[in-house]
Design a protein around this motif. Structure first.
Motif, PDB file in Angstrom:
ATOM      1  N   PHE A 179      -3.128  -4.992  -9.317  1.00 22.76           N
ATOM      2  CA  PHE A 179      -3.990  -4.346  -8.331  1.00 22.76           C
ATOM      3  C   PHE A 179      -4.211  -5.267  -7.133  1.00 22.76           C
ATOM      4  O   PHE A 179      -4.044  -4.863  -5.974  1.00 22.76           O
ATOM      5  CB  PHE A 179      -5.329  -3.990  -8.982  1.00 22.76           C
ATOM      6  N   ASP A 180      -4.580  -6.509  -7.405  1.00 24.50           N
ATOM      7  CA  ASP A 180      -4.861  -7.451  -6.321  1.00 24.50           C
ATOM      8  C   ASP A 180      -3.613  -7.733  -5.490  1.00 24.50           C
ATOM      9  O   ASP A 180      -3.685  -7.784  -4.253  1.00 24.50           O
ATOM     10  CB  ASP A 180      -5.403  -8.763  -6.890  1.00 24.50           C
ATOM     11  N   ALA A 181      -2.482  -7.916  -6.141  1.00 25.87           N
ATOM     12  CA  ALA A 181      -1.249  -8.196  -5.398  1.00 25.87           C
ATOM     13  C   ALA A 181      -0.888  -7.027  -4.500  1.00 25.87           C
ATOM     14  O   ALA A 181      -0.487  -7.213  -3.341  1.00 25.87           O
ATOM     15  CB  ALA A 181      -0.114  -8.493  -6.372  1.00 25.87           C
ATOM     16  N   ASP A 182      -1.034  -5.820  -5.007  1.00 27.32           N
ATOM     17  CA  ASP A 182      -0.713  -4.633  -4.216  1.00 27.32           C
ATOM     18  C   ASP A 182      -1.660  -4.495  -3.028  1.00 27.32           C
ATOM     19  O   ASP A 182      -1.243  -4.103  -1.928  1.00 27.32           O
ATOM     20  CB  ASP A 182      -0.787  -3.396  -5.105  1.00 27.32           C
ATOM     21  N   LYS A 183      -2.930  -4.823  -3.220  1.00 20.35           N
ATOM     22  CA  LYS A 183      -3.897  -4.718  -2.122  1.00 20.35           C
ATOM     23  C   LYS A 183      -3.687  -5.838  -1.099  1.00 20.35           C
ATOM     24  O   LYS A 183      -3.820  -5.613   0.104  1.00 20.35           O
ATOM     25  CB  LYS A 183      -5.326  -4.764  -2.673  1.00 20.35           C
ATOM     26  N   LEU A 184      -3.351  -7.018  -1.554  1.00 20.80           N
ATOM     27  CA  LEU A 184      -3.089  -8.122  -0.623  1.00 20.80           C
ATOM     28  C   LEU A 184      -1.849  -7.833   0.218  1.00 20.80           C
ATOM     29  O   LEU A 184      -1.739  -8.323   1.348  1.00 20.80           O
ATOM     30  CB  LEU A 184      -2.908  -9.430  -1.398  1.00 20.80           C
ATOM     31  N   GLU A 185      -0.945  -7.021  -0.298  1.00 22.90           N
ATOM     32  CA  GLU A 185       0.244  -6.634   0.455  1.00 22.90           C
ATOM     33  C   GLU A 185      -0.106  -5.737   1.645  1.00 22.90           C
ATOM     34  O   GLU A 185       0.739  -5.457   2.489  1.00 22.90           O
ATOM     35  CB  GLU A 185       1.212  -5.879  -0.458  1.00 22.90           C
ATOM     36  N   ALA A 186      -1.348  -5.278   1.704  1.00 23.71           N
ATOM     37  CA  ALA A 186      -1.813  -4.461   2.824  1.00 23.71           C
ATOM     38  C   ALA A 186      -2.776  -5.255   3.705  1.00 23.71           C
ATOM     39  O   ALA A 186      -3.572  -4.681   4.439  1.00 23.71           O
ATOM     40  CB  ALA A 186      -2.485  -3.191   2.320  1.00 23.71           C
ATOM     41  N   THR A 187      -2.720  -6.581   3.629  1.00 20.40           N
ATOM     42  CA  THR A 187      -3.590  -7.433   4.435  1.00 20.40           C
ATOM     43  C   THR A 187      -2.751  -8.531   5.077  1.00 20.40           C
ATOM     44  O   THR A 187      -1.598  -8.735   4.714  1.00 20.40           O
ATOM     45  CB  THR A 187      -4.696  -8.080   3.576  1.00 20.40           C
ATOM     46  N   GLY A 188      -3.346  -9.247   6.011  1.00 19.88           N
ATOM     47  CA  GLY A 188      -2.624 -10.307   6.689  1.00 19.88           C
ATOM     48  C   GLY A 188      -1.601  -9.751   7.662  1.00 19.88           C
ATOM     49  O   GLY A 188      -1.604  -8.557   7.994  1.00 19.88           O
ATOM     50  N   ALA A 189      -0.701 -10.593   8.128  1.00 18.57           N
ATOM     51  CA  ALA A 189       0.281 -10.188   9.144  1.00 18.57           C
ATOM     52  C   ALA A 189       1.206  -9.096   8.622  1.00 18.57           C
ATOM     53  O   ALA A 189       1.417  -8.064   9.267  1.00 18.57           O
ATOM     54  CB  ALA A 189       1.089 -11.405   9.589  1.00 18.57           C
ATOM     55  N   ARG A 190       1.785  -9.320   7.447  1.00 19.70           N
ATOM     56  CA  ARG A 190       2.689  -8.316   6.879  1.00 19.70           C
ATOM     57  C   ARG A 190       1.938  -7.031   6.565  1.00 19.70           C
ATOM     58  O   ARG A 190       2.459  -5.923   6.749  1.00 19.70           O
ATOM     59  CB  ARG A 190       3.359  -8.851   5.621  1.00 19.70           C
ATOM     60  N   GLY A 191       0.697  -7.178   6.115  1.00 22.93           N
ATOM     61  CA  GLY A 191      -0.085  -6.003   5.768  1.00 22.93           C
ATOM     62  C   GLY A 191      -0.390  -5.121   6.955  1.00 22.93           C
ATOM     63  O   GLY A 191      -0.389  -3.884   6.840  1.00 22.93           O
ATOM     64  N   ILE A 192      -0.667  -5.710   8.106  1.00 25.16           N
ATOM     65  CA  ILE A 192      -0.936  -4.911   9.298  1.00 25.16           C
ATOM     66  C   ILE A 192       0.284  -4.078   9.660  1.00 25.16           C
ATOM     67  O   ILE A 192       0.174  -2.900  10.016  1.00 25.16           O
ATOM     68  CB  ILE A 192      -1.364  -5.819  10.470  1.00 25.16           C
ATOM     69  N   VAL A 193       1.471  -4.694   9.550  1.00 19.30           N
ATOM     70  CA  VAL A 193       2.703  -3.951   9.838  1.00 19.30           C
ATOM     71  C   VAL A 193       2.874  -2.815   8.836  1.00 19.30           C
ATOM     72  O   VAL A 193       3.216  -1.680   9.198  1.00 19.30           O
ATOM     73  CB  VAL A 193       3.922  -4.894   9.811  1.00 19.30           C
ATOM     74  N   ARG A 194       2.633  -3.094   7.557  1.00 15.55           N
ATOM     75  CA  ARG A 194       2.772  -2.057   6.533  1.00 15.55           C
ATOM     76  C   ARG A 194       1.786  -0.920   6.756  1.00 15.55           C
ATOM     77  O   ARG A 194       2.144   0.258   6.635  1.00 15.55           O
ATOM     78  CB  ARG A 194       2.541  -2.640   5.134  1.00 15.55           C
ATOM     79  N   LEU A 195       0.552  -1.248   7.065  1.00 19.06           N
ATOM     80  CA  LEU A 195      -0.443  -0.202   7.283  1.00 19.06           C
ATOM     81  C   LEU A 195      -0.084   0.652   8.489  1.00 19.06           C
ATOM     82  O   LEU A 195      -0.292   1.871   8.482  1.00 19.06           O
ATOM     83  CB  LEU A 195      -1.831  -0.818   7.459  1.00 19.06           C
ATOM     84  N   ALA A 196       0.464   0.034   9.529  1.00 22.33           N
ATOM     85  CA  ALA A 196       0.907   0.809  10.682  1.00 22.33           C
ATOM     86  C   ALA A 196       2.030   1.765  10.287  1.00 22.33           C
ATOM     87  O   ALA A 196       2.085   2.909  10.755  1.00 22.33           O
ATOM     88  CB  ALA A 196       1.363  -0.126  11.800  1.00 22.33           C
ATOM     89  N   CYS A 197       2.928   1.292   9.422  1.00 23.70           N
ATOM     90  CA  CYS A 197       3.996   2.161   8.926  1.00 23.70           C
ATOM     91  C   CYS A 197       3.417   3.341   8.151  1.00 23.70           C
ATOM     92  O   CYS A 197       3.885   4.479   8.276  1.00 23.70           O
ATOM     93  CB  CYS A 197       4.948   1.377   8.026  1.00 23.70           C
ATOM     94  N   ILE A 198       2.403   3.077   7.355  1.00 24.86           N
ATOM     95  CA  ILE A 198       1.794   4.142   6.546  1.00 24.86           C
ATOM     96  C   ILE A 198       1.112   5.169   7.441  1.00 24.86           C
ATOM     97  O   ILE A 198       1.214   6.381   7.213  1.00 24.86           O
ATOM     98  CB  ILE A 198       0.799   3.544   5.539  1.00 24.86           C
ATOM     99  N   VAL A 199       0.396   4.702   8.479  1.00 16.86           N
ATOM    100  CA  VAL A 199      -0.242   5.638   9.407  1.00 16.86           C
ATOM    101  C   VAL A 199       0.812   6.521  10.065  1.00 16.86           C
ATOM    102  O   VAL A 199       0.669   7.739  10.166  1.00 16.86           O
ATOM    103  CB  VAL A 199      -1.059   4.886  10.477  1.00 16.86           C
ATOM    104  N   GLY A 200       1.910   5.900  10.521  1.00 15.99           N
ATOM    105  CA  GLY A 200       2.975   6.685  11.131  1.00 15.99           C
ATOM    106  C   GLY A 200       3.614   7.650  10.154  1.00 15.99           C
ATOM    107  O   GLY A 200       3.914   8.797  10.492  1.00 15.99           O
TER     108      GLY A 200
END
Length: 221
Positions: A124-145
């Motif tokens: 759970f923590d690893a998956d959530k950390l993957e949506a934070t920090g520099a890489r996470g911001i890019v991933r979240l932007a991909c998800i919004v799109g």
């Protein structure tokens, strides 16, 4: 079963990520796996790395089907499919149950159970950390799109109207990324996860402050 559980799960998971978009593809699964093992190595308690690795590889195998509307819950579907795949490889029932729990509990959706085992909390923590920090911001932007670009819906806007002074929009804006990231950091279960989350939070604070400073730099025209 003669093959180690982690590499076996990796091999079994690959076909299910073939139609995945970047935010939830096999590269994401590998990053979550590597991050989960790293967190596990920093735990004071003993962690079953094979269970953790296998669950990480398999945790999002249902994402492409959920995105295409074929299933409603990739957690529940993924747990069932993982059981089928692992049973065919003579994995023990106890191991399968442990992996299924990790998969079912890795999401923050209200229908997901709380992680009870250490391995489930680490995933759970690893998956959530993957949506934070520099890489996470890019991933979240991909998800919004990904979500806003579906047929019949409009794309999210980049500007935060509360900062730019632009007319309010009915669509998601940059503030949504900040909310998603902070929600995930607030939900972390393990001490290693929270320690790793602190510098990522600091980076995101700086990023969003810089984002706000850049709004309107060209002035009116």
């Amino acid at each position: 079963m003669t093959e180690r559980l982690g590499p076996l799960a990796r091999k079994l998971s690959v076909p299910y990520y073939e139609d995945a978009l970047p935010a939830h593809d096999s590269f994401h699964a590998k990053r979550v796996r590597d991050l989960a093992v790293r967190l596990g190595n920093e735990c004071e308690r003993t962690v079953d790395d094979e269970i953790l690795s296998a669950a990480a590889w398999l945790h999002d195998i249902g994402r492409p089907r959920e995105r295409m509307g074929e299933i409603d819950d990739h957690d529940a579907w993924g747990a069932v499919k993982a059981e089928e795949l692992l049973q065919a490889e003579a994995v023990t029932p106890a191991q399968i149950d442990a992996i299924k729990h990790c998969i079912r509990a890795h999401s923050i959706r209200s229908s997901s159970p709380d992680p009870k085992t250490l391995e489930a909390k680490l995933l759970f923590d690893a998956d959530k950390l993957e949506a934070t920090g520099a890489r996470g911001i890019v991933r979240l932007a991909c998800i919004v799109g990904e979500r806003s670009g579906r047929m019949g819906e409009k794309y999210a806007v980049i500007d935060d109207a509360s900062v730019s002074g632009a007319p309010p929009s009915d669509h998601s804006d940059i503030a949504l990324l900040r909310e998603w990231a902070e929600e995930r950091l607030d939900r972390l279960y393990t001490s290693p996860g929270r320690r790793l989350g602190q510098p990522r939070q600091g980076f995101m604070d700086e990023f969003f402050m810089q984002f706000d400073r850049e709004i309107g730099v060209d002035g009116e025209g």
